[in-house]
Design a protein around this motif. Structure first.
Motif: not given
Length: 611
Positions: A47, A50-51, A54-55, A83-84, A87, A92, A118, A125
């Motif tokens: 996680a 990814f965060v 991507q976020v 990015s969504y 996700y 997620w 997040l 986001w």
């Protein structure tokens, strides 16, 4: 210079493994019997990756670009849609959603950690997918079977996003003033069931329109023709943007439209929409006139998430301020640690200056203490939903019910203060967008307002949760906290700081119970009393919870073999809390006591109107 967010995985592991001993709790739940700490941390590590990739990189650019409203449609900032999709592809959204609803069925505790990451990386986001868990739980608990078959899996997976449509121009906190109407439509036919036509306006709808998903499912409060007045007359409806109509090869646009988006102080990359429902087709969720009961499933899940937004902003602010304070050199240090290798005659990193060290320790006290309490509430929610023992489920429900309003209000107020105080570390540079902290100040403020303002949370805690049961749930919480004080007292035979924390915790519990008793007694003849002291009372309980968090942390950190840097910093921060920040409890207690002694004056109407 913009500091990139790094998920605090080491501290999260400490809270989950040592502070909560979560693995033991999981073993007691059949569905999680095979879940261990190593697997949980692998999930959180992925996680965090990814965060971070991507976020977080979209936070500053999204704030500058904002959302666009053109031709009745909302376009999200560059990169948000991709990015969504990543996700959703990563699974997620479904992390803690039950398996029978199409989710992975993992503990909500892990989702609390994910949502903190997040929100810290990119609060705007998170606003769009933030209601997925709550909406899924609401539909799963109260939706008709055919409605669930059509919508639940697509919501749970994140393929379709959801909104929560409550507020109207004349009805914010007082939902009894809602005017949106729903009338049965006997002529519409499809395979879901009886349909209704929804008409009315809703405002402040986060994610009311966007281009992240092909469909948006609105959960809308409205009144049926035979509805009684007030909140007892509200029903909940599922109203999709696009519907599958019998005989139509393609989805048909429903009668729900975005009329515009707000220009806001912060969260500029999250569309806050004014929505118009024009005879829009919808389907009833739950029983007629029982819409609030159904929606509370969604709202309660959302309130802990909002609480963790406060923790997230405090974490982000702490990271930015600490990094900057170590880099920025100004003036000579008044004092320096023994291992400082710099020239004492030259400007020193500002982290050495006492005034700024105070700010940094304040930030760390808040964020790490609140993380422990927020994760603790997540664990109580897991026990309430999944523990095989009915008595344990009921106890957990009582704890979660009492603690959630405290967390929502106390954490979000501290999150805003943390962002503002962190900006002070930057001096004038903090006022510049490039450094990121001014965005944190703007973005963090709204969490004190939505999902029930902090004043409403305080009234919920004191009037409904405490006076409502004559302090029984609070008494149970104090018994639990005193149990930790006894553990600290036993450990304190070898550690003076732990023994001192135990004594402090006992005194705080006694003081909290005495002041609560005074409120219970005096409110019988002074009806305004609970309402004028509620804010300070909630903050007082918040400081008590932080004292509990740091006493437990100090006891664990002082354990055998805990001599590395991480535990040394835990001990130092805990000692700082009990030396300095614990004064927050006494300050709030004195304000509550003052409110018990004196009423509030009324402003004259002339003064209130500016004359």
């Amino acid at each position: 210079m913009t500091s990139s967010y790094r998920a605090p995985l080491r501290d999260m592991r400490f809270v989950i493994d040592e502070w909560l001993n979560a693995e033991t709790v999981w073993r007691g739940v059949p569905d999680w019997a095979d879940l261990d700490s190593a697997t949980a941390m692998q999930i959180l590590e992925e996680a965090a990756r990814f965060v971070g990739e991507q976020v977080a990189p979209l936070n500053g650019s999204g704030d500058l670009e904002g959302c666009r409203f053109e031709g009745g449609n909302v376009t999200m900032p560059a990169g948000f849609r991709d990015s969504y999709r990543a996700y959703v592809d990563g699974g997620w959204p479904a992390l803690a959603i039950s398996t029978d609803a199409g989710g992975q069925g993992l503990p909500q505790l892990l989702e609390v950690a994910l949502h903190e990451m997040l929100a810290a990386a990119n609060h705007a986001w998170l606003m769009s997918p933030g209601l997925t868990h709550g909406a899924s739980a609401c539909l799963r608990a109260h939706g008709a079977e055919r409605l669930k078959v059509r919508y639940l899996s697509k919501i749970a997976s994140g393929e379709w996003l959801t909104t929560m449509c409550l507020t109207e121009p004349q009805a914010g906190t007082d939902l009894g003033l809602l005017r949106a109407k729903a009338v049965p439509d006997a002529d519409f036919r499809n395979d879901i069931g009886d349909a209704f036509r929804i008409s009315g306006s809703k405002i402040f709808i986060s994610g009311g329109d966007h281009d992240l998903t092909d469909n948006i499912v609105h959960l809308v409060l409205a009144r049926l023709p035979d509805a009684p007045a007030g909140t007892r007359g509200l029903s909940l409806f599922l109203v999709p943007k696009w519907i599958d109509e019998t005989g139509s090869a393609e989805p048909v646009r429903n009668g729900v439209y975005c009329e515009g988006i707000e220009k806001k102080m912060g969260l500029k990359a999250s569309p806050t929409c004014t929505m118009q429902f024009e005879h829009a087709l919808g389907w009833l969720i739950g029983e007629p006139h029982r819409g609030l009961a159904a929606m509370f499933v969604m709202m309660n899940a959302a309130r802990l998430q909002v609480a963790m937004q406060g923790v997230a902003h405090a974490e982000s602010a702490w990271q930015r301020a600490a990094a900057y304070a170590c880099e920025r050199t100004q003036m000579r240090a008044v004092a320096a640690p023994a291992d400082y290798t710099g020239d004492p005659a030259q400007p020193a990193p500002i982290v050495l200056h006492p005034a700024l060290r105070r700010i940094l320790f304040d930030l760390r006290c808040v964020v790490e203490g609140e993380r422990a309490i927020g994760f603790w509430i997540g664990q109580w929610l897991d026990i309430a939903a999944h523990h095989p023992d009915e008595i344990e489920r009921a106890k957990a429900e009582r704890f979660a019910s009492l603690l959630t309003p405290v967390a929502k209000a106390f954490f979000t107020a501290n999150g805003f203060d943390a962002a503002s105080n962190a900006l002070q570390v930057f001096g004038g540079y903090g006022y510049i967008h490039e450094y990121g902290i001014e965005q944190s100040v703007r973005d963090s403020r709204v969490s004190m307002l939505y999902e029930g303002t902090n004043q409403i949370q305080a009234i919920d805690l004191l009037v409904r949760k405490t006076i409502g049961d004559r302090g029984e749930k609070l008494r149970e919480l104090l018994v639990h906290i005193r149990g930790e004080a006894r553990e600290c007292e036993r450990a304190g035979t070898a550690h003076a700081e732990v023994a001192s924390a135990a004594r402090t915790l006992e005194v705080l519990c006694t003081d909290a119970w005495q002041i609560t008793g005074k409120i219970l007694e005096q409110s019988t003849h002074d009806k305004e009393l609970p309402y004028r002291v509620a804010d300070d009372y909630l903050a007082m309980i918040g400081w008590l919870l932080l004292a509990y968090a740091w006493a437990r942390t100090l006891r664990i950190a002082e354990g055998a073999g805990k001599d590395d840097t991480f535990y040394a910093e835990k001990r130092a921060t805990a000692c700082y809390f009990f030396d300095y920040r614990i004064a927050g409890f006494e300050h709030c207690k004195r304000l509550v006591d003052a409110g018990c002694r004196a009423g509030l004056p009324f402003l004259s109407l002339a003064l209130a109107n500016g004359h």
